[in-house]
Scaffold this active site. Structure first.
Site, PDB file in Angstrom:
ATOM      1  N   LEU A 123       0.843  -1.185   0.000  1.00  0.00           N
ATOM      2  CA  LEU A 123       0.000   0.000   0.000  1.00  0.00           C
ATOM      3  C   LEU A 123       0.882   1.239   0.000  1.00  0.00           C
ATOM      4  O   LEU A 123       2.005   1.220   0.528  1.00  0.00           O
ATOM      5  CB  LEU A 123      -0.907   0.027   1.246  1.00  0.00           C
ATOM      6  CG  LEU A 123      -1.943  -1.093   1.386  1.00  0.00           C
ATOM      7  CD1 LEU A 123      -2.663  -0.951   2.718  1.00  0.00           C
ATOM      8  CD2 LEU A 123      -2.940  -1.083   0.233  1.00  0.00           C
ATOM      9  N   ASP A 124       0.369   2.330  -0.579  1.00  0.00           N
ATOM     10  CA  ASP A 124       1.070   3.605  -0.500  1.00  0.00           C
ATOM     11  C   ASP A 124       1.265   3.987   0.966  1.00  0.00           C
ATOM     12  O   ASP A 124       0.491   3.574   1.845  1.00  0.00           O
ATOM     13  CB  ASP A 124       0.268   4.703  -1.196  1.00  0.00           C
ATOM     14  CG  ASP A 124       0.062   4.429  -2.674  1.00  0.00           C
ATOM     15  OD1 ASP A 124       0.869   3.681  -3.258  1.00  0.00           O
ATOM     16  OD2 ASP A 124      -0.901   4.973  -3.241  1.00  0.00           O
ATOM     17  N   ARG A 125       2.259   4.799   1.232  1.00  0.00           N
ATOM     18  CA  ARG A 125       2.593   5.167   2.612  1.00  0.00           C
ATOM     19  C   ARG A 125       1.389   5.734   3.362  1.00  0.00           C
ATOM     20  O   ARG A 125       1.159   5.410   4.533  1.00  0.00           O
ATOM     21  CB  ARG A 125       3.741   6.180   2.624  1.00  0.00           C
ATOM     22  CG  ARG A 125       4.187   6.593   4.028  1.00  0.00           C
ATOM     23  CD  ARG A 125       5.477   7.392   3.972  1.00  0.00           C
ATOM     24  NE  ARG A 125       5.295   8.628   3.239  1.00  0.00           N
ATOM     25  CZ  ARG A 125       4.894   9.779   3.794  1.00  0.00           C
ATOM     26  NH1 ARG A 125       4.626   9.831   5.084  1.00  0.00           N
ATOM     27  NH2 ARG A 125       4.773  10.857   3.060  1.00  0.00           N
TER      28      ARG A 125
END
Length: 296
Positions: free
Chosen positions: A133-135
């Site tokens: 997942l994106d940060r």
């Protein structure tokens, strides 16, 4: 680790053929052969080309996977949603990167999982992250706890057999209760990080369902049918409905949330080790709850 199958076939076949039918890859067979593993038929060691005739018990013994020093260890806690011998499913908080990068080398989810493995005394310390997942996206991240489990998930990802569901809050009102966003995605030539819809991009398909229409925004349930970087964010921005809080793609700011309003809430895949579908849910984060309640 030991993995055992019963050969129910009546026609002769090689051991490696039976193993391949159960998802064992050539690369894993090489590790078994050259790094301390074994293949057993009725508990007797054999080569992968050994011929089976029917009714045998076939066992694959895999060597321990010793971690390397390239991935640092973090003692920060992880929120475990599910764990068994083969898989670890974690609820990632927003603001934590999935894997190390130059700016965040030692405080990522992968570092924390390695620290957890070490604290538990697991023989396998290699961190196999299979979904990312994106940060600033929260929610479910899946780790395979050994090479074999990782190869099983890779196969399902390539076959689009894994079901990942997200909840997003987008700006404006979506008129259709259900829709598809089908536009190719490529790197933005003016940015190292950003992606964009482009004719020469990779095919990308996003499906959504409206959960709730608010005053100035819409809550949607989203399923990815391809796995491009920033796919949900790019597709909704291109449709004129960027995610709330998504600075990179033009999403409006909101005092209730300081990140893009995106959460991976459900993961479903077939687990051949327990021979059933495995479904995991991650509850909504407090900031997403506040955001939704603020616009009702």
């Amino acid at each position: 680790m030991r993995f055992t199958w019963q050969n129910t076939a009546t026609a002769p076949m090689k051991v490696k053929t039976l193993l391949a039918q159960h998802g064992v890859t050539r690369s894993l067979l090489k590790k078994v052969k050259f790094h301390g593993g074994a293949i057993l038929v009725n508990e007797q060691p054999v080569l992968a080309i050994h011929m089976l005739t029917g009714g045998e018990t076939v066992t694959m013994v895999t060597p321990d996977e010793v971690g390397n020093d390239f991935l640092g260890v973090s003692d920060l806690p992880i929120n475990i949603l599910y764990e068994d011998r083969d898989y670890l499913i974690v609820n990632k908080p927003a603001g934590v990167a999935s894997v190390p990068a130059h700016r965040l080398p030692d405080n990522t989810l992968a570092n924390r999982v390695k620290g957890y493995y070490r604290a538990q005394g697991y023989a396998n310390e290699v961190v196999h992250i299979t979904t990312r997942l994106d940060r600033d996206t929260s929610g479910i991240v899946l780790f395979a706890k050994h090479h074999f489990a990782h190869s099983i998930i890779d196969h399902q990802l390539k076959a689009h057999a894994m079901r990942k569901m997200y909840l997003a809050v987008v700006s404006g009102q979506l008129t259709a209760d259900h829709g598809w966003l089908d536009q190719p995605i490529a790197r933005d030539p003016e940015s190292f990080i950003k992606r964009t819809v482009a004719p020469d991009g990779r095919p990308s398909l996003t499906e959504y369902w409206v959960v709730k229409r608010l005053k100035t925004m819409t809550v949607v349930r989203v399923r990815l049918h391809s796995g491009r970087t920033h796919q949900i964010r790019v597709h909704f921005a291109a449709a004129g409905h960027p995610l709330i809080g998504d600075d990179l793609y033009g999403g409006p700011k909101h005092p209730a949330i300081d990140r893009q309003a995106l959460h991976c809430m459900q993961l479903q895949f077939y687990d051949p080790f327990i021979e059933q579908d495995l479904t995991t849910f991650a509850p909504l984060t407090p900031d997403l709850v506040r955001l939704i309640e603020s616009d009702t």
